[in-house]
Design a protein around this motif. Structure first.
Motif, short mmCIF file in Angstrom:
data_model
loop_
_atom_site.label_atom_id
_atom_site.label_comp_id
_atom_site.label_asym_id
_atom_site.label_seq_id
_atom_site.Cartn_x
_atom_site.Cartn_y
_atom_site.Cartn_z
N PHE A 181 0.85 -1.20 0.00
CA PHE A 181 0.00 0.00 0.00
C PHE A 181 0.87 1.23 0.00
CE2 PHE A 181 -2.17 3.61 1.60
CZ PHE A 181 -3.33 3.58 0.88
N GLU A 262 -2.02 1.98 13.78
CA GLU A 262 -3.37 1.47 13.63
C GLU A 262 -3.70 1.22 12.16
OE1 GLU A 262 -6.16 4.46 14.71
OE2 GLU A 262 -7.91 3.15 14.51
N TYR A 263 -3.33 2.20 11.33
CA TYR A 263 -3.63 2.09 9.90
C TYR A 263 -2.83 0.95 9.27
CZ TYR A 263 -4.27 3.34 5.04
OH TYR A 263 -4.59 3.30 3.72
N VAL A 267 -4.45 -2.31 7.37
CA VAL A 267 -4.23 -2.52 5.94
C VAL A 267 -3.40 -3.78 5.67
CG1 VAL A 267 -3.24 -1.49 3.86
CG2 VAL A 267 -4.61 -0.10 5.40
N VAL A 270 -5.81 -6.44 5.11
CA VAL A 270 -6.50 -6.26 3.82
C VAL A 270 -5.61 -6.75 2.68
CG1 VAL A 270 -7.39 -4.54 2.19
CG2 VAL A 270 -7.86 -4.30 4.66
N ARG A 274 -6.00 -9.85 -0.13
CA ARG A 274 -5.98 -9.59 -1.57
C ARG A 274 -4.82 -10.33 -2.24
NH1 ARG A 274 -7.34 -3.03 -1.84
NH2 ARG A 274 -9.43 -3.21 -0.94
N ASP B 646 -11.48 3.21 -2.05
CA ASP B 646 -11.21 1.84 -1.60
C ASP B 646 -11.65 1.79 -0.14
OD1 ASP B 646 -10.12 -0.49 -0.55
OD2 ASP B 646 -8.39 -0.42 -1.91
N GLU B 648 -11.59 -0.47 2.00
CA GLU B 648 -10.75 -1.25 2.92
C GLU B 648 -9.43 -0.55 3.26
OE1 GLU B 648 -12.03 -5.84 2.12
OE2 GLU B 648 -10.54 -4.99 0.77
N THR B 649 -8.98 0.35 2.40
CA THR B 649 -7.71 1.03 2.67
C THR B 649 -7.89 2.55 2.81
OG1 THR B 649 -7.17 1.41 0.35
CG2 THR B 649 -6.45 -0.68 1.29
N GLY B 650 -9.05 3.06 2.44
CA GLY B 650 -9.30 4.50 2.55
C GLY B 650 -8.68 5.31 1.42
N ARG B 651 -8.21 4.64 0.41
CA ARG B 651 -7.51 5.35 -0.68
C ARG B 651 -8.54 5.90 -1.68
NH1 ARG B 651 -5.06 4.38 -5.30
NH2 ARG B 651 -2.99 5.26 -5.59
N ASN B 689 -3.24 14.36 -0.23
CA ASN B 689 -2.02 13.84 0.39
C ASN B 689 -1.03 14.84 0.95
OD1 ASN B 689 -2.09 10.93 0.30
ND2 ASN B 689 -2.10 11.12 -1.92
N ILE B 693 4.82 17.36 7.98
CA ILE B 693 4.77 16.55 9.21
C ILE B 693 5.93 16.98 10.11
CG2 ILE B 693 4.83 14.21 10.14
CD1 ILE B 693 3.89 13.34 7.23
N PRO B 769 -5.51 8.54 3.16
CA PRO B 769 -6.09 7.21 3.41
C PRO B 769 -6.32 6.89 4.89
CG PRO B 769 -4.47 7.07 1.67
CD PRO B 769 -4.39 8.47 2.20
N PRO B 770 -5.38 7.18 5.81
CA PRO B 770 -5.67 6.84 7.21
C PRO B 770 -6.90 7.56 7.76
CG PRO B 770 -3.33 7.27 6.92
CD PRO B 770 -4.00 7.68 5.65
N LEU B 773 -10.04 5.88 6.22
CA LEU B 773 -10.31 4.55 6.79
C LEU B 773 -10.86 4.69 8.21
CD1 LEU B 773 -10.14 1.56 6.07
CD2 LEU B 773 -7.94 1.48 7.25
N LYS B 774 -10.29 5.61 8.96
CA LYS B 774 -10.74 5.83 10.33
C LYS B 774 -12.22 6.25 10.33
CE LYS B 774 -8.56 7.60 14.49
NZ LYS B 774 -9.20 8.65 15.24
N ARG B 777 -14.48 3.36 9.49
CA ARG B 777 -14.63 2.41 10.59
C ARG B 777 -15.56 2.98 11.67
NH1 ARG B 777 -9.36 -0.67 12.19
NH2 ARG B 777 -9.59 -2.30 10.66
#
Lengths: 286, 780
Positions: A181, A262-263, A267, A270, A274, B646, B648-651, B689, B693, B769-770, B773-774, B777
């Motif tokens: 990913f 967590e992420y 993943v 997942v 797959r 997506d 399942e991955t949040g993408r 994206n 950081i 994505p994180p 996905l969060k 969920r």
């Protein structure tokens, strides 16, 4: 700093042993040169192994693939047999970097750079590949998972370097797959990577499976329990979920700029599912 | 792509007649044109694809030194002392400079071109004085015979820092107990002025009508808070320059910049020079997007050159760019909108908090002015705060300030449309600003094209294309002012009838091609016979920078005026040759003709013929213009985007993207489309994206394109474009600026599309994505 490009294994070992820890091995250089320019390393000697014949070879001996440590991703991808036998390993190698990087980046470098996120390493571990290591005391062969000991750390001794990767002979109905990913579609580093290698029987039941995960621990890890979950099943959805749970349980990731723990854990499961689906599909047709 | 794009020019208010001859100079947009609207190969194209073009780091001079900068490792620290003696003594080191080499400047805002500049801040930004205010802040610089020695010298400079508590988050910076970036900063715009210093440099307020009345009349009110991360412009070419000081105190400076006249002004001030003693030459530029409107290395290179007596080259690494150059500010924005059940928006209120970086001057004012600009709303109140934090000073980034506030407003508008079950595009049409509407920020709009872009979006196949289950579609509009300003241009007629066009605005988006087309159209000559150059600061009069989407408009107007000046001279020369009155000569299709039968019978004289005999008719022929271009037409755009998520991955994947924008008149449609596509792509990165950081000590963790994720080609689909043309009456051919508006709508369009797909309203950028996905969920 001196640059050496020996043509024999013996000469390389001698050069590497002579300078001790301040000597670095150069294969494709896609990590080493970046680290040099960034001032992260300042070696006394750089030993380029690309002129050693064994590091450049791709051979298939009685069905067993052998890939030199300095073979580039592009060469591996274009080899007429390699991708057919180990599609997961080759697709992992081909994911690294751009077209230009593909012309340089190598399996040996990707392993010995010892990044927890290296793409080929979970695929190589899942494949059960072994490293042929040259050193002052001759040759030895160890499993790929025994090379990295932590981020940037490897188990090789003074004067040692990886010469080639040896892959096992594959039973019928075997295949592998690797998925990673990344937030982008390319030119990125794995937030999570999962490699799986499995064999099915004639009835489509899994007879052996090996799952390895990258970027969720200090080194890529084998998740024995995840592979074991698949054995004896037809890799149905319920089994895949159980396998994914084992993968998640094995993850010990950190929060960093590339993703939260967590992420990554979520993943990893997942991707394991797959990748398994892909490997099963390939094995049925193998 | 070319063919499709051609058909996508929607000349809604301009007739596209047959190509043919036209009377000279100053046509309105509805007149047939021969060159305007065509797509010739750009004059700088071949050199760019072959690598011959010279960018900022490509200048090499004899005995040139390499300059490098020592930068603060601390986000905030007092500088007790700097000891550069060992570095200075290192063989090969020719000069070391620190804060002591720059004279301090008083704190006052003085005009520099179209901007207000505080040189007290600027002298501190180029070289830290009392304190290092962000990680990467320049503390010293050296010039040495090579880079290795320069780096070694940097490592020998001893700086005694006293690290201080730092603050980066805008809300934390506004808290009463926040560490003070400047101990003497008193908030402006508050009556009575506060007695205690804070990090809030300025409070501003735009009020139009009475929002309390407006909200009282509303049937529904939605109020939301939004956060956006600072984002970098992401230009590929690093900042680079070469400075060469002569013994007599004159200097030349080559640099990659959007405005060499502005660079000249800043550098002359910081070095205590007369502007005429400094010549600045703009190199080719590998992207700017607003980020190359300020100086970083240039004053240092000049000072090192003055001190060493050698030319000095300086170039940033990518890491230095991320740590030390201006991003767009991160923001916290609260928006409240009131609407009637019939979809009429009756009130809009917003409070904007923008990170200025280490020195005041975030684009919060523009953010306030743009927030509700696309809408005809009776009651509007917008409050803005300019907040200093321990980050590099914010610099312009395409439509500075607008993308953040319009993201917030366009998200709320979308939510309200869903609430009342109205198509979001129809809701926008029902409330769209149009000619005669008094904008919330003050002026009354002239002819503008927002409605036309919305109609073009509604009629585009994209808007009706079916979506697969789980996919989503979003729409958002955007506004930017566009500017004109001080501009010079010269047309030098060669003896063979070809023309050298000299403009003062660096070409960052194909403007040389657009200027040639405007000159060709006016002169009536073939555009390939006009060769454009960007003149240096000694070649032309003061010309403001390339920014504010002004170049094709303002330099275009200057070029047209210079062409008309040349035509006047050409008619005079023809009149002299024919021995008739100049008024009896017309300039048509690139040649002089007798105005009518009364003028006499003469064979027309071509440009080349008049040029060839210029020596006998009065000497060289040069068309000049020096103008202050007024009447830049505001730019509006509407974006449509389809996404897949997506689960399942949040993408988030961008499946389809269409940009629709009013260009007034697209002079060279390729480069208009390029601007539209580029804005969409940058917006996709901003939305999904891009973020800085930091660790807990305020140090940037992702100073490079690997982990600061701008999109790569495979991340984006081919961006479709539709150019709408509602001519700007102030420009002879109807041109409006197009460069900035395209960055305004993408973030809201994408957030709205994700909401359409998932039913989740994301209010914090990036929608990475994180985060996705969060949220998935959380809703199970």
């Amino acid at each position: 700093m001196r640059y050496e490009s020996p043509e024999t294994t013996e000469a390389a070992v001698e050069l590497l042993a002579g300078e001790g820890p301040r000597c670095r091995v150069l294969a494709g250089g896609t990590d080493l040169l970046v680290q040099l320019r960034a001032g992260m390393i300042s070696p006394e000697r750089i030993v380029d192994i690309k002129r050693i014949r064994e590091t450049q070879e791709i051979r298939v001996d009685d069905g067993a693939l052998v890939v030199g440590a300095a073979v580039s991703g592009a060469e591996l991808g274009e080899h007429p047999q390699a991708k057919g036998i180990w599609p997961g390993v080759v697709e992992a190698a081909e994911l690294i970097g751009s077209t230009q990087i593909q012309g340089r980046a190598t399996l040996g470098g990707n392993l010995c750079n010892a990044s927890p996120a290296a793409d080929t390493v979970p695929a190589l571990i899942a494949a059960g590949a072994r490293c042929r290591i040259a050193g002052p005391h001759g040759m030895r062969t160890i499993p790929v998972e025994d090379v990295c000991t932590g981020p940037g750390q490897i188990s090789l001794g003074a004067g040692e370097f990886v010469l080639a990767f040896e892959f096992p002979v594959r039973p019928p109905r075997s295949s592998d797959a690797y998925l990673r990913f990344i937030p982008r579609t390319e030119m990125d580093i794995a937030v999570v990577g999962v490699g799986i290698n499995l064999t099915l029987d004639e009835g489509g039941h899994c007879v052996s499976a090996r799952v390895a995960v990258g970027a969720v621990a200090p080194t890529a890890i084998v998740v024995e329990k995840a592979g074991a979950t698949l054995v004896g099943t037809r890799c149905d959805e319920q089994t895949l979920e159980a396998m994914a749970a084992e993968v998640r349980a094995a993850c010990r990731p950190i929060d960093d700029k590339r993703g939260t723990a967590e992420y990554r854990t979520a993943v990893a499961g997942v991707l394991a599912i797959r990748a398994t689906r892909i490997a099963v599909e390939r094995a049925r047709n193998a | 792509m070319k063919g499709e794009a051609d058909s996508a020019v929607d000349r809604s208010k301009a007739k596209d007649g047959p190509a043919g001859g036209s009377e000279t100079g100053g046509e309105k947009g509805d007149t047939p044109t021969r060159w305007i609207g065509t797509r010739p190969v750009r004059p700088d194209g071949v050199d760019k694809v072959t690598g011959r073009a010279r960018f900022g780091a490509d200048v090499h001079l004899p005995n040139m030194l390499v300059g490098k900068v020592l930068r603060s490792p601390h986000a905030h620290a007092r500088i007790r002392s700097i000891d550069a003696s060992a570095a200075s003594a290192l063989p090969g080191v020719k000069a070391v400079i620190t804060r002591d080499d720059f004279e301090d400047r008083p704190s006052e805002f003085v005009p520099a071109g179209e901007m207000l500049v505080n040189y007290r801040d600027m002298v501190r930004n180029v070289m830290a004085r009392e304190k290092a205010l962000y990680e990467g802040h320049a503390v010293a610089a050296v010039a040495a015979v090579n880079e290795r020695i320069a780096r070694q010298a940097l490592s020998m400079i001893r700086v005694a820092y006293e690290p201080l508590a730092h603050v980066i988050d805008v809300d934390e910076a506004m808290a009463p107990d926040a560490p003070l970036v400047h101990e003497d900063l008193i908030t402006a715009g508050v009556e009575p002025p506060p007695t205690a210093p804070s990090n809030i440099a300025k409070r501003i307020e735009f009020v139009h009508g009475d929002v309390s009345k407006g909200f009282a009349a509303a049937d529904i009110v939605v109020e939301r808070s939004f956060r956006t991360c600072p984002v970098h412009q992401g230009y590929i070419e690093p900042h680079a320059c070469v400075a060469s000081f002569s013994e007599d105190g004159q200097a030349d400076l080559w640099c990659s910049t959007q405005g060499h006249f502005v660079v000249r002004g800043h550098c002359a001030k910081l070095l205590g020079m007369e502007v005429s003693k400094l010549r600045v030459i703009a190199s080719e530029i590998g992207g700017g997007f607003g980020g190359k409107t300020v100086v970083y290395l240039e004053p240092l290179a000049l000072m090192l050159s003055r001190k060493s007596g050698h030319p000095v080259k300086m170039a940033m690494t990518r890491e230095e760019i991320f740590r030390a150059t201006g991003p767009a500010p991160g923001t916290h924005i609260r928006v409240k909108v009131g609407m009637r059940n019939d979809g009429r928006i009756v009130a809009g209120e917003a409070e904007l908090k923008y990170q200025a970086g280490a020195f005041q001057g975030s684009p919060v004012q523009a953010g306030c002015m743009c927030a509700f600009a696309p809408y005809d709303i009776e009651h509007v109140k917008v409050i803005g705060h300019d907040v200093v934090v321990n980050r590099p000073k914010a610099a312009a980034y395409r439509a500075p300030g607008a993308p953040q506030s319009e993201f917030a407003v366009e998200s709320v508008i979308d939510e309200m449309a869903r609430k009342i079950g109205m198509d979001p595009l129809q809701l926008r049409l029902a409330n769209a600003a149009k000619e005669g509407v008094k904008a919330a920020y003050g002026p009354t709009f002239g002819p503008i094209g927002l409605v036309e872009t919305l109609e073009a979006a509604r009629d585009h196949p994209h808007y009706r294309a079916p979506l697969a289950p789980g996919q989503g579609r979003g729409i958002a509009s955007g506004f930017w002012f566009n500017i004109g300003g001080q501009t010079c241009a010269t047309l030098n007629l060669g003896e063979d009838g070809t023309v050298a066009l000299v403009a003062g605005t660096p070409d960052i988006g194909g403007s040389r091609a657009s200027l040639c087309l405007q000159a060709a159209e006016t002169l009536g000559v073939d555009a390939t016979r006009i060769r454009p150059r960007i003149g240096d600061t000694a070649t032309l009069g003061y010309t403001f920078l390339t920014g504010g989407s002004r170049t094709t408009f303002a330099s275009g107007m200057a070029v047209i005026e210079a062409a008309n000046d040349m035509i006047r001279q050409l008619r005079k020369r023809a009149a002299m040759i024919w021995d008739i009155d100049a008024d009896a000569v017309r300039w048509v299709d690139g040649e002089a003709r007798p105005a009518g039968a009364n003028a006499g019978e003469f064979t027309p004289l071509s440009l080349a013929e008049i040029a060839g005999s210029a020596g006998k008719t009065g000497g060289p022929i040069v068309g000049r213009a020096q103008i202050n271009a007024q009447g830049a037409g505001p730019g509006f755009g509407t974006h449509l985007v389809d996404v897949d998520v997506d689960r399942e991955t949040g993408r988030v994947s961008i499946l389809r993207y269409t940009v629709i924008q009013d260009a007034g008149r697209a002079v060279h449609p390729d480069y208009v489309e390029g601007q539209l596509q580029g804005g969409a792509v940058q917006g996709i990165g901003w939305a999904l994206n891009e973020e800085y950081i930091y660790d807990d000590r305020g140090r940037l963790q992702n100073p490079g394109f690997l982990d600061y994720r701008i999109p790569v080609c495979s991340d984006v689909p081919m961006i479709d474009t539709v150019i709408v043309e509602v001519p700007n009456p102030s420009h002879p051919y109807g041109v409006r600026g197009v460069g900035e508006t395209p960055i305004v709508p993408p973030m809201a369009a994408i957030a709205n599309a994700i909401n359409d797909a998932l039913g989740i309203r994301f209010t914090d950028l990036p929608i990475s994505p994180p985060k996705v996905l969060k949220s998935l969920r959380e809703i199970g």
